[in-house]
Design a protein around this motif. Structure first.
Motif, PDB file in Angstrom:
ATOM      1  N   GLU A 367       0.907  -1.139  -0.083  1.00  0.00           N
ATOM      2  CA  GLU A 367      -0.062  -0.020   0.076  1.00  0.00           C
ATOM      3  C   GLU A 367       0.756   1.129  -0.145  1.00  0.00           C
ATOM      4  OE1 GLU A 367      -2.187   0.444   3.616  1.00  0.00           O
ATOM      5  OE2 GLU A 367      -0.641  -0.509   4.730  1.00  0.00           O
ATOM      6  N   ASP A 368       0.288   2.366  -0.422  1.00  0.00           N
ATOM      7  CA  ASP A 368       0.804   3.624  -0.185  1.00  0.00           C
ATOM      8  C   ASP A 368       1.261   4.076   1.174  1.00  0.00           C
ATOM      9  OD1 ASP A 368       0.886   4.351  -3.090  1.00  0.00           O
ATOM     10  OD2 ASP A 368      -1.246   4.766  -3.065  1.00  0.00           O
ATOM     11  N   GLY A 369       2.282   4.791   1.348  1.00  0.00           N
ATOM     12  CA  GLY A 369       2.742   5.235   2.727  1.00  0.00           C
ATOM     13  C   GLY A 369       2.441   6.749   2.561  1.00  0.00           C
ATOM     14  N   THR A 370       3.271   7.467   3.438  1.00  0.00           N
ATOM     15  CA  THR A 370       3.390   8.972   3.399  1.00  0.00           C
ATOM     16  C   THR A 370       4.063   9.504   2.689  1.00  0.00           C
ATOM     17  OG1 THR A 370       4.415   8.906   5.528  1.00  0.00           O
ATOM     18  CG2 THR A 370       1.901   8.843   5.525  1.00  0.00           C
ATOM     19  N   ALA A 371       4.104  10.787   2.385  1.00  0.00           N
ATOM     20  CA  ALA A 371       5.265  11.421   1.643  1.00  0.00           C
ATOM     21  C   ALA A 371       6.058  10.630   0.633  1.00  0.00           C
ATOM     22  CB  ALA A 371       6.030  12.012   2.704  1.00  0.00           C
ATOM     23  N   ASP A 372       4.980  10.273  -0.120  1.00  0.00           N
ATOM     24  CA  ASP A 372       5.859   9.581  -1.497  1.00  0.00           C
ATOM     25  C   ASP A 372       6.438   8.239  -0.984  1.00  0.00           C
ATOM     26  OD1 ASP A 372       6.027   8.919  -4.285  1.00  0.00           O
ATOM     27  OD2 ASP A 372       8.015  10.137  -4.134  1.00  0.00           O
ATOM     28  N   SER A 373       5.860   7.425  -0.135  1.00  0.00           N
ATOM     29  CA  SER A 373       6.543   6.361   0.145  1.00  0.00           C
ATOM     30  C   SER A 373       5.504   5.156   0.010  1.00  0.00           C
ATOM     31  CB  SER A 373       6.857   6.294   1.665  1.00  0.00           C
ATOM     32  OG  SER A 373       5.894   6.101   2.637  1.00  0.00           O
ATOM     33  N   ALA A 389       9.181   6.709  -3.548  1.00  0.00           N
ATOM     34  CA  ALA A 389       8.629   5.659  -4.416  1.00  0.00           C
ATOM     35  C   ALA A 389       8.524   5.860  -5.827  1.00  0.00           C
ATOM     36  CB  ALA A 389       7.528   4.936  -3.719  1.00  0.00           C
ATOM     37  N   SER A 390       7.994   7.079  -6.221  1.00  0.00           N
ATOM     38  CA  SER A 390       7.693   7.456  -7.618  1.00  0.00           C
ATOM     39  C   SER A 390       8.848   7.516  -8.429  1.00  0.00           C
ATOM     40  CB  SER A 390       7.094   8.999  -7.583  1.00  0.00           C
ATOM     41  OG  SER A 390       7.834   9.919  -6.971  1.00  0.00           O
ATOM     42  N   GLU A 391      10.021   7.640  -7.942  1.00  0.00           N
ATOM     43  CA  GLU A 391      11.371   7.821  -8.654  1.00  0.00           C
ATOM     44  C   GLU A 391      11.463   6.437  -9.198  1.00  0.00           C
ATOM     45  OE1 GLU A 391      14.486   9.565  -6.349  1.00  0.00           O
ATOM     46  OE2 GLU A 391      13.614  11.237  -5.854  1.00  0.00           O
ATOM     47  N   TYR A 392      10.987   5.392  -8.187  1.00  0.00           N
ATOM     48  CA  TYR A 392      11.236   4.157  -8.994  1.00  0.00           C
ATOM     49  C   TYR A 392      10.070   3.327  -9.509  1.00  0.00           C
ATOM     50  CZ  TYR A 392      14.896   4.519  -5.102  1.00  0.00           C
ATOM     51  OH  TYR A 392      15.900   4.894  -4.466  1.00  0.00           O
ATOM     52  N   GLY A 393       9.120   4.271  -9.760  1.00  0.00           N
ATOM     53  CA  GLY A 393       7.699   3.717 -10.309  1.00  0.00           C
ATOM     54  C   GLY A 393       6.876   2.540  -9.578  1.00  0.00           C
ATOM     55  N   LEU A 394       7.160   2.734  -8.242  1.00  0.00           N
ATOM     56  CA  LEU A 394       6.521   1.643  -7.487  1.00  0.00           C
ATOM     57  C   LEU A 394       5.182   1.839  -7.109  1.00  0.00           C
ATOM     58  CD1 LEU A 394       9.453   0.591  -4.913  1.00  0.00           C
ATOM     59  CD2 LEU A 394       8.581  -0.598  -7.065  1.00  0.00           C
ATOM     60  N   VAL A 400       9.348  -6.415  -5.947  1.00  0.00           N
ATOM     61  CA  VAL A 400      10.590  -5.697  -6.032  1.00  0.00           C
ATOM     62  C   VAL A 400      11.619  -6.307  -5.181  1.00  0.00           C
ATOM     63  CG1 VAL A 400       9.974  -3.797  -4.350  1.00  0.00           C
ATOM     64  CG2 VAL A 400      11.746  -3.617  -6.197  1.00  0.00           C
ATOM     65  N   ASP A 401      12.782  -6.227  -5.772  1.00  0.00           N
ATOM     66  CA  ASP A 401      13.840  -6.607  -4.779  1.00  0.00           C
ATOM     67  C   ASP A 401      14.795  -5.693  -4.046  1.00  0.00           C
ATOM     68  OD1 ASP A 401      13.695  -9.105  -6.022  1.00  0.00           O
ATOM     69  OD2 ASP A 401      15.320  -9.070  -7.184  1.00  0.00           O
ATOM     70  N   LEU A 402      14.800  -5.489  -2.652  1.00  0.00           N
ATOM     71  CA  LEU A 402      15.202  -4.227  -2.145  1.00  0.00           C
ATOM     72  C   LEU A 402      16.412  -4.617  -1.151  1.00  0.00           C
ATOM     73  CD1 LEU A 402      11.618  -3.143  -0.385  1.00  0.00           C
ATOM     74  CD2 LEU A 402      12.881  -2.460  -2.349  1.00  0.00           C
ATOM     75  N   GLU A 403      17.344  -3.777  -1.092  1.00  0.00           N
ATOM     76  CA  GLU A 403      18.182  -3.833  -0.221  1.00  0.00           C
ATOM     77  C   GLU A 403      17.948  -3.228   1.052  1.00  0.00           C
ATOM     78  OE1 GLU A 403      23.189  -2.748   0.420  1.00  0.00           O
ATOM     79  OE2 GLU A 403      22.115  -2.144  -1.541  1.00  0.00           O
ATOM     80  N   VAL A 404      18.151  -3.781   2.270  1.00  0.00           N
ATOM     81  CA  VAL A 404      17.745  -3.010   3.479  1.00  0.00           C
ATOM     82  C   VAL A 404      18.977  -2.167   3.753  1.00  0.00           C
ATOM     83  CG1 VAL A 404      17.062  -3.209   5.853  1.00  0.00           C
ATOM     84  CG2 VAL A 404      16.527  -5.211   4.052  1.00  0.00           C
ATOM     85  N   THR A 405      18.493  -0.993   3.883  1.00  0.00           N
ATOM     86  CA  THR A 405      19.405   0.235   4.118  1.00  0.00           C
ATOM     87  C   THR A 405      19.549   0.857   5.464  1.00  0.00           C
ATOM     88  OG1 THR A 405      17.880   1.872   3.580  1.00  0.00           O
ATOM     89  CG2 THR A 405      19.478   0.825   1.715  1.00  0.00           C
ATOM     90  N   MET A 410      10.027  -0.870  14.370  1.00  0.00           N
ATOM     91  CA  MET A 410       8.814  -1.543  14.013  1.00  0.00           C
ATOM     92  C   MET A 410       9.216  -1.968  12.447  1.00  0.00           C
ATOM     93  SD  MET A 410       7.371  -2.531  16.555  1.00  0.00           S
ATOM     94  CE  MET A 410       7.205  -1.613  18.401  1.00  0.00           C
ATOM     95  N   TYR A 411      10.181  -1.325  11.764  1.00  0.00           N
ATOM     96  CA  TYR A 411      10.225  -1.631  10.154  1.00  0.00           C
ATOM     97  C   TYR A 411      11.745  -1.178   9.965  1.00  0.00           C
ATOM     98  CZ  TYR A 411       9.002   3.516  10.569  1.00  0.00           C
ATOM     99  OH  TYR A 411       9.254   4.799  10.830  1.00  0.00           O
ATOM    100  N   ALA A 412      11.866  -1.510   8.606  1.00  0.00           N
ATOM    101  CA  ALA A 412      12.918  -1.086   8.058  1.00  0.00           C
ATOM    102  C   ALA A 412      12.932  -0.282   6.996  1.00  0.00           C
ATOM    103  CB  ALA A 412      14.009  -2.555   7.648  1.00  0.00           C
ATOM    104  N   PHE A 413      14.004   0.286   6.256  1.00  0.00           N
ATOM    105  CA  PHE A 413      13.881   1.040   5.020  1.00  0.00           C
ATOM    106  C   PHE A 413      14.775   0.097   4.001  1.00  0.00           C
ATOM    107  CE2 PHE A 413      13.600   4.365   8.297  1.00  0.00           C
ATOM    108  CZ  PHE A 413      12.508   5.166   7.857  1.00  0.00           C
ATOM    109  N   GLY A 414      13.919   0.099   2.758  1.00  0.00           N
ATOM    110  CA  GLY A 414      14.828  -0.587   1.597  1.00  0.00           C
ATOM    111  C   GLY A 414      14.855   0.242   0.523  1.00  0.00           C
ATOM    112  N   GLU A 415      15.941   0.152  -0.302  1.00  0.00           N
ATOM    113  CA  GLU A 415      15.943   0.508  -1.739  1.00  0.00           C
ATOM    114  C   GLU A 415      16.032  -0.223  -2.800  1.00  0.00           C
ATOM    115  OE1 GLU A 415      19.295   3.015  -1.876  1.00  0.00           O
ATOM    116  OE2 GLU A 415      18.562   4.821  -0.378  1.00  0.00           O
ATOM    117  N   PRO A 416      15.477  -0.144  -3.878  1.00  0.00           N
ATOM    118  CA  PRO A 416      15.396  -1.166  -5.014  1.00  0.00           C
ATOM    119  C   PRO A 416      16.788  -1.375  -5.703  1.00  0.00           C
ATOM    120  CG  PRO A 416      13.560   0.497  -5.369  1.00  0.00           C
ATOM    121  CD  PRO A 416      14.252   0.744  -4.318  1.00  0.00           C
ATOM    122  N   VAL A 417      17.094  -2.828  -5.900  1.00  0.00           N
ATOM    123  CA  VAL A 417      18.478  -2.959  -6.482  1.00  0.00           C
ATOM    124  C   VAL A 417      18.018  -3.783  -7.984  1.00  0.00           C
ATOM    125  CG1 VAL A 417      19.262  -3.435  -4.186  1.00  0.00           C
ATOM    126  CG2 VAL A 417      18.175  -5.433  -5.288  1.00  0.00           C
TER     127      VAL A 417
END
Length: 417
Positions: A367-373, A389-394, A400-405, A410-417
């Protein structure tokens, strides 16, 4: 099930959190009413942008506390200045928004909607597979509304799942009062068979299994864990609410399992699955809970290290046997809850910290998050947030494959690889 009234103040983030609170409450069978005078519980999602806003929040909280039996306060002011509500002598509980749905359920089983029809919400399909349970917990009012387990045939639930997938569902959430006893009324527990059939439908989707009490899971723990291991469609996630680490308290609660059975379930999943998520619930401050009982619960929490933990302070529900018991003081319950919640945050935070630097494959954008996440779930149902997320077209429904950054508690952040 409870009638709830929710009020949201402030920014888009608060509105998004209220939406998630309501989604979880609805999944558990609770329903919204038009005003606090009709509600069993009120939820105040607060803002604290300026001093005037703070005064308004305190005034509104005081009003809601007098209009409903239970008030839960969350949002920015609750988290940043929670002590202000106590100073104002407001009879309400300050919680992180993620803790509100579990607090409303009071440790009880979820209650599916009367018609038990599937629901599609975005790319999430909610599939109630049965109604009722086999338990008779002394604190739970849900049983009075639902009765014993009533399991529709496997094929009927498979067809409902297939319809959700054809309608666009990418995540199927299996729900029920106790999914682990599905089929018990017909002579045997067959949750693992149902899951295998749903996974064989075809298509790209994920399945999350809802709450299953330890006793029901215990008898099929090997079969269930094996089905999880053999089907990528299934999130490797199990919600098995233990409620206490003391067999004495479990007996007074009339829970059907003992601590050893819960531990055996966890050990079986550990043996069969490599990377998976254990979710559990604890009720603190049950009327017969001693200091020793609480210490046993703390020890069990640290031993099994669940990555998702719902901590609920016991409160009496009308018409239940536990309502006639002499309760513990509110201060004692608060202290025990605070201790367990702190340990929970450490354990969950450690689990997410260990993910940093790793790559998670085939993560589902839910689902969509806040502030373009966007909010995503990996194979073990752990939450990953992708910013910009819009930069990646998600979009929701993508894989999607994500690298945990990085991570939060309660959660982690990831970036597409």
């Amino acid at each position: 099930m409870a009638r709830y009234h929710i009020e949201t103040y402030g920014c888009t983030s608060n509105r998004g959190e209220s939406r998630e609170i309501e989604r979880r409450l609805r999944d558990a069978g609770h329903y919204r009413v038009d005003g606090p005078d009709e509600a069993d519980v009120a939820i105040l999602n607060s803002c604290t942008v300026v001093e005037k806003t703070e005064r308004n929040m305190l005034r509104r909280a005081e009003e809601l506390a007098t209009e409903t039996a239970d008030l839960f306060i969350t949002g920015c002011m609750a988290l940043a200045q929670g002590e202000e509500f106590a100073r104002a002598d407001i009879d309400g509980r300050v919680l992180h928004w993620d803790e509100v749905p579990e607090a409303v359920t009071n440790g009880e089983c979820p209650t599916t909607t009367p018609d038990a029809d599937p629901v599609l919400d975005g790319v999430v399909g909610i599939l109630p597979i049965a109604r009722g349970c086999m338990s008779d917990c002394s604190y739970c009012i849900t049983k009075q509304a639902t009765g014993k387990i009533d399991s529709p045939p496997i094929e009927e639930n498979v067809e409902k799942a297939r319809a959700l997938i054809h309608a666009g569902a990418k995540e199927i959430r299996i729900t029920g009062q106790d999914t682990g006893v599905y089929g018990w009324d017909t002579g045997e527990r067959v949750l693992h068979e149902l899951l295998e059939r749903i996974c064989a439908i075809g298509g790209e989707f994920r399945v999350r299994v809802g709450m299953a009490n330890p006793k029901g899971v215990h008898g099929i723990r090997g079969e269930l864990a094996t089905v999880f291991a053999e089907n990528d469609e299934l999130y490797d996630f199990l919600h098995a609410p233990v409620q206490s680490g003391s067999d004495d308290v479990l007996g007074d609660m009339r829970r059907q399992h003992q601590v050893a059975e819960y531990v055996e379930v966890v050990e079986t999943f550990d043996d069969i699955l490599g990377y998976w998520t254990l979710s559990t619930d604890f009720i603190v401050g049950f009327p017969t809970e001693t200091d020793r009982d609480h210490a046993q619960s703390m020890a069990l929490l640290r031993e099994t290290r669940p990555e998702k933990v719902n901590v609920t302070r016991f409160s009496k529900r009308p018409g239940t046997d536990a309502a006639d018991m002499k309760g513990l003081g509110g201060t004692l319950k608060k202290e025990r809850s605070k201790e367990m919640s702190a340990a929970k945050r450490d354990i969950v935070g450690d689990a997410y910290a260990e993910m940093v630097g790793e790559v998670r494959e085939d993560v589902l954008v839910v689902e969509d998050g806040t502030a373009d996440s966007v909010k995503c779930r990996d194979s073990a149902y752990r939450q990953l947030i992708v910013r910009n997320a819009s930069e990646y077209g998600l979009e929701p429904g993508d894989f999607v494959d994500l690298e945990v950054t990085a991570h939060e508690t309660m959660y982690a952040f990831g970036e597409p690889v």
